[in-house]
Enzyme design. Structure first.
Site, PDB file in Angstrom:
ATOM      1  N   TYR A 231     -18.638 -19.167  12.405  1.00 10.20           N
ATOM      2  CA  TYR A 231     -18.164 -20.388  13.067  1.00 10.20           C
ATOM      3  C   TYR A 231     -18.302 -20.285  14.584  1.00 10.20           C
ATOM      4  O   TYR A 231     -17.498 -20.833  15.330  1.00 10.20           O
ATOM      5  CB  TYR A 231     -16.720 -20.719  12.639  1.00 10.20           C
TER       6      TYR A 231
ATOM      7  N   GLY B 142     -17.578 -16.721   3.492  1.00  9.68           N
ATOM      8  CA  GLY B 142     -18.353 -17.015   4.689  1.00  9.68           C
ATOM      9  C   GLY B 142     -17.967 -16.036   5.777  1.00  9.68           C
ATOM     10  O   GLY B 142     -18.645 -15.032   6.023  1.00  9.68           O
ATOM     11  N   ARG B 143     -16.807 -16.305   6.373  1.00  5.12           N
ATOM     12  CA  ARG B 143     -16.310 -15.502   7.491  1.00  5.12           C
ATOM     13  C   ARG B 143     -16.320 -14.002   7.196  1.00  5.12           C
ATOM     14  O   ARG B 143     -16.677 -13.182   8.036  1.00  5.12           O
ATOM     15  CB  ARG B 143     -14.874 -15.952   7.776  1.00  5.12           C
TER      16      ARG B 143
ATOM     17  N   CYS C 222     -16.040 -28.929  32.144  1.00  3.74           N
ATOM     18  CA  CYS C 222     -15.014 -29.683  32.868  1.00  3.74           C
ATOM     19  C   CYS C 222     -13.863 -30.098  31.961  1.00  3.74           C
ATOM     20  O   CYS C 222     -13.611 -31.289  31.769  1.00  3.74           O
ATOM     21  CB  CYS C 222     -15.648 -30.906  33.511  1.00  3.74           C
TER      22      CYS C 222
HETATM   23  C1  LIG Z   1     -15.727 -23.136   4.375  1.00  3.27           C
HETATM   24  C2  LIG Z   1     -15.867 -22.948   2.926  1.00  3.27           C
HETATM   25  C3  LIG Z   1     -16.071 -21.666   2.396  1.00  3.27           C
HETATM   26  C4  LIG Z   1     -16.084 -20.420   3.237  1.00  3.27           C
HETATM   27  O1  LIG Z   1     -14.862 -20.145   3.842  1.00  3.27           O
HETATM   28  P1  LIG Z   1     -14.649 -18.770   4.594  1.00  3.27           P
HETATM   29  O2  LIG Z   1     -13.263 -18.826   5.073  1.00  3.27           O
HETATM   30  O3  LIG Z   1     -15.632 -18.707   5.714  1.00  3.27           O
HETATM   31  O4  LIG Z   1     -14.864 -17.673   3.606  1.00  3.27           O
HETATM   32  C5  LIG Z   1     -16.255 -21.554   1.032  1.00  3.27           C
HETATM   33  N1  LIG Z   1     -16.240 -22.642   0.213  1.00  3.27           N
HETATM   34  C6  LIG Z   1     -16.054 -23.881   0.692  1.00  3.27           C
HETATM   35  C7  LIG Z   1     -16.038 -25.023  -0.239  1.00  3.27           C
HETATM   36  C8  LIG Z   1     -15.847 -24.079   2.057  1.00  3.27           C
HETATM   37  O5  LIG Z   1     -15.642 -25.311   2.523  1.00  3.27           O
END
Ligand SMILES: *Cc1c(COP(=O)(O)O)cnc(C)c1O
Length: 421
Positions: A375, A277-278, A346
């Site tokens: 994120y 993801g990241r 706040c």
């Molecule tokens: C969050 C998540 C990912 C992605 O994680 P990254 O650190 O953004 O690469 C992949 N698989 C599962 C099951 C997740 O919960």
């Protein structure tokens, strides 16, 4: 490596001046770079290929579920890893074929399972026995057997922030490593279940390879045991988690990560699935904000900006570091000053950075938060009744608003007064 660079003292996303987007779209806004998304995907895919892995890359949509972002990656061949019916709908709307979608998560509801089974997705990663039984019932009712992997918890310390570590035995995720064999036996006996693989995801923003190696070796041992039990394992979903540089950290390269995967799992004859993801989107996005006030406090100077913790939650939630840069570079001879960069919400937690060195800034100046593509918008909320921040996608010299800023009318439309008031 990203495509947010200065030209003539001004920050651009590819060939588009951020000041132009700020003028036309308003601030704050998220901005993503197509070229950077492509670069990250290609580097990662090439590394897996070079290591000889037969891998499917399923983008973890939760990092950035904007459908234009998902489609940009899908056009390069990415599938999707989703964690809710909403994300599954986004992946489908983005054009990801169902046969490249994996559904993860500890709390999938009956309705979500029914929806996923009806769509015929690639696999569901099951995280508990009750989920296994419910899924079998749901799939049987439709007369199908759903391909599944069981997410195992390998009990390794990912060495990352406590809120994003997921592979320790005290975490809520997966089936304890030591109980995996009996749960596989159960899965194998259920009519609506077709066991195809093992899944594992130990956490996010990992900056070392050793936890990955430890987890992959446990999975390797498990595959041998399961095969000895007569259970066919043909897929290994090793999750995401590879970190990105926010500050000065140097995470392992995709090539080194792929090498560890190939050396531990490469000879098992399995199709590999990964869920980054990241890594794909983090450095492909920034958040642009305008200085509202410069406030001289008793002991420090506050830059009060128009973005807040509801727009970019990571600093408040994880004490995360984000680079902050001016959209217009300092004029020659201007020194740096130390400021606290804060939002208008706040809560004292609405602080992006303390004692950060920036050129002197005035009300109306623009600044950009780096590494905000993962994120960031995904975790935003409307706290303090602040409209969700728009998202903009840049490609070469063009940009498009890919999620609009809702109007206050839109926001209030979901609320109503009961007739007794
Ligand atoms: C969050 C998540 C990912 C992605 O994680 P990254 O650190 O953004 O690469 C992949 N698989 C599962 C099951 C997740 O919960």
């Amino acid at each position: 490596m990203n495509h947010f660079e200065y030209t003539d003292g001004e920050l651009y996303a590819e060939e588009v001046a951020l000041s132009r987007i700020a003028r036309e779209v308003g601030t704050p806004f998220y901005c993503y770079s197509t070229a950077t998304l492509k670069r990250h995907y290609t580097v990662f895919a090439d590394a897996l290929k070079a290591a000889g892995l037969d891998a499917t890359i399923c983008f973890a949509c939760k990092a950035n579920p904007n459908i234009a972002v998902i489609r940009t990656l899908a056009n390069l061949g990415a599938g999707a890893d989703v964690v809710s019916e909403g994300e599954l709908r986004q992946a489908l709307a983005a054009g990801v074929p169902a046969y490249r979608i994996v559904f993860s998560g500890v709390g999938k509801t009956r309705h979500e399972l029914e929806f996923a089974v009806a769509k015929g997705i690639f696999q569901i990663n099951v995280e508990s026995e009750p989920e296994l039984r419910l899924l079998s019932e749901v799939a049987s009712a439709r007369g199908v057997r759903m391909p599944i992997s069981i997410r195992v918890n390998p009990d390794v310390d990912a060495g990352t922030h406590a809120k994003i570590t997921t592979g320790k035995k005290e975490n809520k995720f997966g089936i304890e490593w030591t109980r995996a064999r009996e749960v596989y036996a159960l899965a194998n006996s259920l009519p609506g279940i077709e066991v195809v693989g093992v899944a594992c995801h130990i956490g996010s923003q990992l900056t070392e390879l050793d936890p990955f190696r430890d987890a992959f070796l446990r999975v390797r041992d498990l595959v041998a045991m399961l095969r000895a039990d007569g259970i066919a394992i043909s897929r290994l979903d090793m999750g995401g988690g590879l970190g990105v540089p926010y500050d000065s950290e140097i995470p392992p390269s995709p090539a080194a990560y792929a090498e560890v995967m190939a050396s531990t799992l490469g000879d098992l004859g399995c199709r590999i699935v990964v869920e980054p993801g990241r890594l794909l989107v983090g450095n492909a996005g920034i958040l642009v904000s305008r200085v509202v006030y410069v406030k001289e406090g008793a002991t420090r100077t506050f830059l009060i900006v128009d973005a807040a913790m509801n727009d970019l939650m990571r600093p408040a939630l994880y004490d995360a570091y984000h680079a902050i840069v001016p959209v217009h570079q300092a004029r020659p001879g201007e020194g740096l000053v130390e400021v606290d960069v804060v939002g208008p919400v706040c809560e004292s937690g609405d602080t992006f950075a303390k004692q950060r060195k920036l050129p002197p800034m005035r009300s109306g100046d623009l600044l950009a938060f780096g590494t905000a593509g993962a994120y960031g918008a995904a975790m935003s909320s409307t706290y303090n009744t602040r409209p969700l921040v728009p998202e903009v996608l840049v490609k070469d010299d063009a940009y498009a608003v890919v999620r609009a800023r809702p109007s206050y009318e839109d926001m209030l439309a979901l609320e109503s007064l009961p007739d007794w008031l």
